[in-house]
Design a protein around this motif. Structure first.
Motif, PDB file in Angstrom:
ATOM      1  N   LEU A 141       0.721  -1.271   0.060  1.00  0.00           N
ATOM      2  CA  LEU A 141      -0.075  -0.027   0.071  1.00  0.00           C
ATOM      3  C   LEU A 141       0.877   1.268   0.063  1.00  0.00           C
ATOM      4  N   GLY A 142       2.164   1.288  -0.301  1.00  0.00           N
ATOM      5  CA  GLY A 142       2.994   2.466  -0.337  1.00  0.00           C
ATOM      6  C   GLY A 142       4.099   2.146  -1.128  1.00  0.00           C
ATOM      7  N   CYS A 143       5.247   3.119  -0.912  1.00  0.00           N
ATOM      8  CA  CYS A 143       6.448   3.209  -1.583  1.00  0.00           C
ATOM      9  C   CYS A 143       7.526   3.759  -0.872  1.00  0.00           C
ATOM     10  N   GLY A 144       8.516   3.502  -1.048  1.00  0.00           N
ATOM     11  CA  GLY A 144       9.631   4.098  -0.076  1.00  0.00           C
ATOM     12  C   GLY A 144       9.747   5.808  -0.148  1.00  0.00           C
ATOM     13  N   ARG A 145      10.244   6.564   0.813  1.00  0.00           N
ATOM     14  CA  ARG A 145      10.649   7.809   0.730  1.00  0.00           C
ATOM     15  C   ARG A 145      11.380   8.332  -0.273  1.00  0.00           C
ATOM     16  N   VAL A 146      11.390   9.163  -1.041  1.00  0.00           N
ATOM     17  CA  VAL A 146      12.570   9.577  -2.138  1.00  0.00           C
ATOM     18  C   VAL A 146      13.571  10.285  -1.254  1.00  0.00           C
ATOM     19  N   MET A 147      14.884  10.045  -1.346  1.00  0.00           N
ATOM     20  CA  MET A 147      15.871  10.434  -0.387  1.00  0.00           C
ATOM     21  C   MET A 147      17.039  11.173  -1.326  1.00  0.00           C
ATOM     22  N   GLU A 148      17.243  10.536  -2.394  1.00  0.00           N
ATOM     23  CA  GLU A 148      18.530  10.808  -3.298  1.00  0.00           C
ATOM     24  C   GLU A 148      18.295  11.193  -4.533  1.00  0.00           C
ATOM     25  N   ALA A 149      16.796  11.664  -4.845  1.00  0.00           N
ATOM     26  CA  ALA A 149      16.729  11.707  -6.409  1.00  0.00           C
ATOM     27  C   ALA A 149      15.337  12.727  -6.409  1.00  0.00           C
ATOM     28  N   GLU A 150      15.008  12.797  -7.640  1.00  0.00           N
ATOM     29  CA  GLU A 150      13.577  13.456  -7.824  1.00  0.00           C
ATOM     30  C   GLU A 150      12.566  12.324  -7.870  1.00  0.00           C
ATOM     31  N   PRO A 151      11.362  12.602  -7.435  1.00  0.00           N
ATOM     32  CA  PRO A 151      10.595  11.534  -7.332  1.00  0.00           C
ATOM     33  C   PRO A 151      10.212  10.905  -8.678  1.00  0.00           C
ATOM     34  N   ALA A 152      10.612  11.312  -9.820  1.00  0.00           N
ATOM     35  CA  ALA A 152      10.487  10.708 -11.098  1.00  0.00           C
ATOM     36  C   ALA A 152      11.255   9.594 -11.114  1.00  0.00           C
ATOM     37  N   VAL A 153      12.474   9.654 -10.424  1.00  0.00           N
ATOM     38  CA  VAL A 153      13.345   8.381 -10.528  1.00  0.00           C
ATOM     39  C   VAL A 153      12.692   7.086  -9.838  1.00  0.00           C
ATOM     40  N   LEU A 154      12.113   7.448  -8.694  1.00  0.00           N
ATOM     41  CA  LEU A 154      11.291   6.313  -7.935  1.00  0.00           C
ATOM     42  C   LEU A 154      10.258   5.793  -8.866  1.00  0.00           C
ATOM     43  N   TRP A 155       9.435   6.854  -9.478  1.00  0.00           N
ATOM     44  CA  TRP A 155       8.481   6.440 -10.412  1.00  0.00           C
ATOM     45  C   TRP A 155       8.872   5.337 -11.461  1.00  0.00           C
ATOM     46  N   ARG A 156       9.987   5.698 -12.055  1.00  0.00           N
ATOM     47  CA  ARG A 156      10.685   4.779 -13.214  1.00  0.00           C
ATOM     48  C   ARG A 156      10.645   3.609 -12.436  1.00  0.00           C
ATOM     49  N   SER A 157      11.413   3.622 -11.399  1.00  0.00           N
ATOM     50  CA  SER A 157      11.562   2.365 -10.782  1.00  0.00           C
ATOM     51  C   SER A 157      10.473   1.266 -10.380  1.00  0.00           C
ATOM     52  N   LEU A 158       9.419   2.015 -10.083  1.00  0.00           N
ATOM     53  CA  LEU A 158       8.035   1.217  -9.841  1.00  0.00           C
ATOM     54  C   LEU A 158       7.321   0.821 -11.114  1.00  0.00           C
ATOM     55  N   ALA A 159       7.605   1.891 -11.990  1.00  0.00           N
ATOM     56  CA  ALA A 159       7.178   1.424 -13.347  1.00  0.00           C
ATOM     57  C   ALA A 159       7.645   0.139 -13.898  1.00  0.00           C
TER      58      ALA A 159
END
Length: 259
Positions: A141-159
């Motif tokens: 029901l969630g995702c990690g906090r973005v700590m060392e990048a722009e949120p778009a980087v985590l979005w691409r990882s999740l994608a």
């Protein structure tokens, strides 16, 4: 011939980390996914009688690696860790990068680099049994906090998870399920499947359980960060339906940071 399903044991470490042991029944090889602290991992090995052969590290944060040295000293397990973490992870035997293969007995995983939470984060995808060890990239029901990048980087990882089957089991690094569920309800209050999922999470908590693993099918139906393409979630962050999912995800993550 169909491969045997791995044996898996999950347990709490620290206050909310999830410890995981993965055992190949064909060979007896056994891996710990991260070692948040030594005691619970060693206790789980004693309880199961399994012999630890490998430690697979998802990222360098202290709450995922603090027990490595002690557990390696006690078991002789081989430590596999992301190359991009460099010397931040102790006692590493094998450094891995995108596309590398990792074996635990007869079980095989491919390494995905999944930055966003931190720059060195990796995920281990075991295609045969359809298991993914996502560390702090994707939570129930969630995702990690973005700590060392722009949120778009985590979005691409999740994608990257989008192409995997619904029945894929996801093992995450923390039990944040109830707090994630409360945010998900705020973001998407009319999602009936999410209401049922939150009730399930509350029952599990009362019984001393946690909803790890989850499945990608469950997350696609209930996790707002995975569902950022849904018009209802765009509206919840004051964006027009049809707004690019990356923008919706970024707004959701900013909201969750303050929730």
């Amino acid at each position: 011939m169909t491969a045997s399903r791995p044996d898996i044991r999950t347990f709490l470490c620290r206050s909310d980390n999830i410890g995981v042991l993965l055992r190949d029944p064909a060979t007896g090889a056994c891996a710990a996914i991260d070692v948040p602290e030594a005691g619970p991992v060693l206790a789980a090995l004693d309880e199961t009688g399994w012999t630890l052969t490998d430690i697979l590290v998802t990222h360098r944060h202290a709450d995922h690696i603090d027990g490595i040295v002690e557990v390696k000293r006690r078991t002789g397990a081989k430590v596999t860790a992301p190359a991009k973490a460099g010397s931040a992870i102790p006692a590493v035997d094998v450094a891995v990068s995108e596309g590398d293969m990792v074996r635990v007995g007869s079980l095989t995983a491919v390494v995905w680099e999944t930055p966003g939470h931190c720059a060195d984060h990796v995920t281990y995808w075991f295609e045969g049994p359809r298991l993914i060890f996502a560390g702090d990239t994707l939570f129930t029901l969630g995702c990690g906090r973005v700590m060392e990048a722009e949120p778009a980087v985590l979005w691409r990882s999740l994608a990257r998870f989008e192409g995997l089957p619904d029945e894929t089991e996801v093992y995450s690094g923390h039990d944040y399920v109830l707090s994630n569920a409360r945010f998900a309800r705020a973001a998407e209050p009319d999602n009936a499947r999410l209401v049922a999922r939150m009730e399930e999470a509350e029952r599990a908590k009362a019984e001393g359980r946690f909803l790890v693993p989850t499945t990608l099918g469950e997350e696609r139906a209930t996790n707002p960060f995975v569902r950022a393409a849904e018009p209802s979630l765009a509206r919840s962050v004051d964006l027009a339906p049809g707004t690019e999912p990356e923008r919706v995800f970024t707004a959701l993550r900013a909201w969750k940071n303050k929730f």
